[in-house]
Design a protein around this motif. Structure first.
Motif, PDB file in Angstrom:
ATOM      1  N   UNK A 141       0.860  -1.180   0.000  1.00  0.00           N
ATOM      2  CA  UNK A 141       0.000   0.000   0.000  1.00  0.00           C
ATOM      3  C   UNK A 141       0.893   1.226   0.000  1.00  0.00           C
ATOM      4  N   UNK A 142       0.847   1.980  -1.082  1.00  0.00           N
ATOM      5  CA  UNK A 142       1.697   3.159  -1.211  1.00  0.00           C
ATOM      6  C   UNK A 142       1.100   4.359  -0.477  1.00  0.00           C
ATOM      7  N   UNK A 143       1.933   5.322  -0.063  1.00  0.00           N
ATOM      8  CA  UNK A 143       1.493   6.434   0.792  1.00  0.00           C
ATOM      9  C   UNK A 143       0.793   7.554   0.022  1.00  0.00           C
ATOM     10  N   UNK A 144      -0.479   7.350  -0.255  1.00  0.00           N
ATOM     11  CA  UNK A 144      -1.238   8.290  -1.082  1.00  0.00           C
ATOM     12  C   UNK A 144      -1.270   9.696  -0.487  1.00  0.00           C
ATOM     13  N   UNK A 145      -1.566   9.784   0.790  1.00  0.00           N
ATOM     14  CA  UNK A 145      -1.699  11.096   1.419  1.00  0.00           C
ATOM     15  C   UNK A 145      -0.389  11.871   1.367  1.00  0.00           C
ATOM     16  N   UNK A 287       5.010   3.326   3.822  1.00  0.00           N
ATOM     17  CA  UNK A 287       4.201   2.314   3.152  1.00  0.00           C
ATOM     18  C   UNK A 287       3.610   1.329   4.160  1.00  0.00           C
ATOM     19  N   UNK A 288       2.740   0.465   3.652  1.00  0.00           N
ATOM     20  CA  UNK A 288       2.116  -0.541   4.503  1.00  0.00           C
ATOM     21  C   UNK A 288       1.782  -1.759   3.657  1.00  0.00           C
ATOM     22  N   UNK A 289       1.359  -2.839   4.313  1.00  0.00           N
ATOM     23  CA  UNK A 289       0.889  -4.004   3.577  1.00  0.00           C
ATOM     24  C   UNK A 289      -0.486  -3.707   2.980  1.00  0.00           C
ATOM     25  N   UNK A 290      -0.745  -4.269   1.829  1.00  0.00           N
ATOM     26  CA  UNK A 290      -2.057  -4.143   1.205  1.00  0.00           C
ATOM     27  C   UNK A 290      -3.120  -4.736   2.103  1.00  0.00           C
ATOM     28  N   UNK A 291      -4.282  -4.113   2.107  1.00  0.00           N
ATOM     29  CA  UNK A 291      -5.420  -4.612   2.878  1.00  0.00           C
ATOM     30  C   UNK A 291      -6.411  -5.382   2.027  1.00  0.00           C
ATOM     31  N   UNK A 292      -6.037  -5.676   0.787  1.00  0.00           N
ATOM     32  CA  UNK A 292      -6.956  -6.439  -0.070  1.00  0.00           C
ATOM     33  C   UNK A 292      -6.300  -7.646  -0.719  1.00  0.00           C
TER      34      UNK A 292
END
Length: 375
Positions: A141-145, A287-292
């Motif tokens: 999960x990329x840092x959109x904000x 970043x983070x791990x994807x939630x989907x």
């Protein structure tokens, strides 16, 4: 013995019987008040999922059609910074290169992006930034904000591929400062492939390119939205499906739906770690791990064909492998759409069975059970 098929990939996803039944209704004319009412409900429902009060244009086409509509319609820029740390970031770069100069910010697939390189591109003249929010090819999960905040510092246009996050993870387009965002129908929305939606803020029109492809030129969709219509013949059954899917999301509640997706992915990650497996993406502070979808490194004791082939043959369950340069190196378990803990646990139990037979994992299903038991 024949098993019912279970699709646990990051799209297309399992389609709920309510949605399938809605699609089986008799066709209606698309230039009718009845269709306009459907269009209105779909548009207003999508606004909530995008986290915006701006226009949302629904296109008959795949998620890639939405990507190209977003890039081409607003490509009147000297240079666009495209972030690539996975297959779909790469696709954004390739699309953008057809319309304007591109500064390709490439990172190793599975690695987190580096914000200082994004800022450097903006300092050097990039007037827009395009990126993938939830990169399913690598499970990150990329840092959109943070990306949007940087872009606004330089008054740059922000285009976000939210194809696999909208409807399954937190997306706050207006609050974050995203100018253009995209979703695909066959991901977290839970309907078959066939629709893309593009949410567009007013600032984006400052970058309008009148030479966008005829069918994907969003100005035509903007004009017809006033009448709750599409400019060209829509895939009516898919709009009916979307209408039903949005009803289901509203019944569940968006916050609860997002939490369900997060819980599923957390359960898969916890199972993987306790089973002695290694998660694929490498995270940094942003970043983070994807939630989907969860991406897991393929153990040395088993091949991709052995794992996924056996799952399909013995259990009727389909999971994803790696794409392109990651083929054979990872496997991916999708947890998006209108599924429940039964589907998640069934998949993990089957994967665990195949892996343990090969000595590639240790039993760890209880780790997932504990996380999912309160859902």
């Amino acid at each position: 013995m024949k098993f019912d098929e279970l699709l646990m990939i990051p799209g297309p996803v399992q389609v709920h019987s309510r949605i399938l039944n809605a699609m089986a209704r008799p066709l209606i004319g698309h230039r009718t008040p009845e269709f306009s009412e459907i269009m209105k409900r779909c548009t207003e429902g999508l606004r909530e999922l995008f986290g915006t009060k701006e226009d949302v244009y629904i296109i008959t086409g795949s998620g890639t059609a939405g990507m190209e509509a977003a890039i081409s319609t607003f490509s009147s820029v000297k240079k666009i910074a495209c972030i690539d740390n996975g297959k779909f970031g790469d696709r954004l770069c390739r699309i953008a290169s057809r319309y304007t100069e591109v500064d390709e910010l490439r990172f190793e697939w599975g690695k987190s992006i580096e914000l200082d390189k994004v800022e450097k591109s903006l300092e050097e003249g990039s007037e827009a930034v395009a990126f993938v929010h939830n990169e399913t090819s690598t499970g990150i999960l990329n840092p959109a904000e943070e990306i949007a905040r940087l872009a606004k510092k330089y008054s740059a246009l922000v285009i976000m591929d939210g194809i696999t996050s909208v409807g399954g993870d937190e997306v706050k387009m207006d609050e974050w400062g995203i100018d253009v965002a995209i979703v695909g129908s066959q991901k977290c929305l839970g309907i078959p492939p066939g629709l893309a939606a593009v949410a567009v803020g007013e600032k984006a029109w400052e970058f309008y390119n009148e030479r966008a492809p005829f069918y994907l030129d969003l100005s035509a969709y903007k004009k017809k939205l006033k009448d709750w219509q599409t400019p060209y013949t829509p895939a009516v059954p898919f709009f009916v499906a979307l209408d039903e899917a949005i009803k289901m999301i509203q019944e569940e509640g968006l916050e609860r739906r997002i939490e369900r997706h997060r819980t599923f992915s957390r359960a898969v990650r916890e199972w993987a770690i306790k089973a002695g497996l290694e998660l694929f993406p490498e995270l940094n502070e942003y970043s983070n791990y994807s939630n989907t979808v969860t991406a897991i490194k393929m153990p040395a004791e088993i091949t991709d064909s052995e794992l996924r082939g056996t799952l399909k043959k013995e259990y009727g369950i389909t999971i994803s492998g790696g794409q392109e340069r990651l083929k054979g190196k990872i496997f991916r378990i999708g947890t998006m759409g209108n599924i429940g803990k039964r589907e998640v646990l069934s998949t993990l139990a089957a994967v665990e069975d195949v892996l343990t037979r090969k000595g590639a994992a240790i039993p760890a299903l209880n780790a997932a059970v504990e996380i999912l038991q309160n859902l």
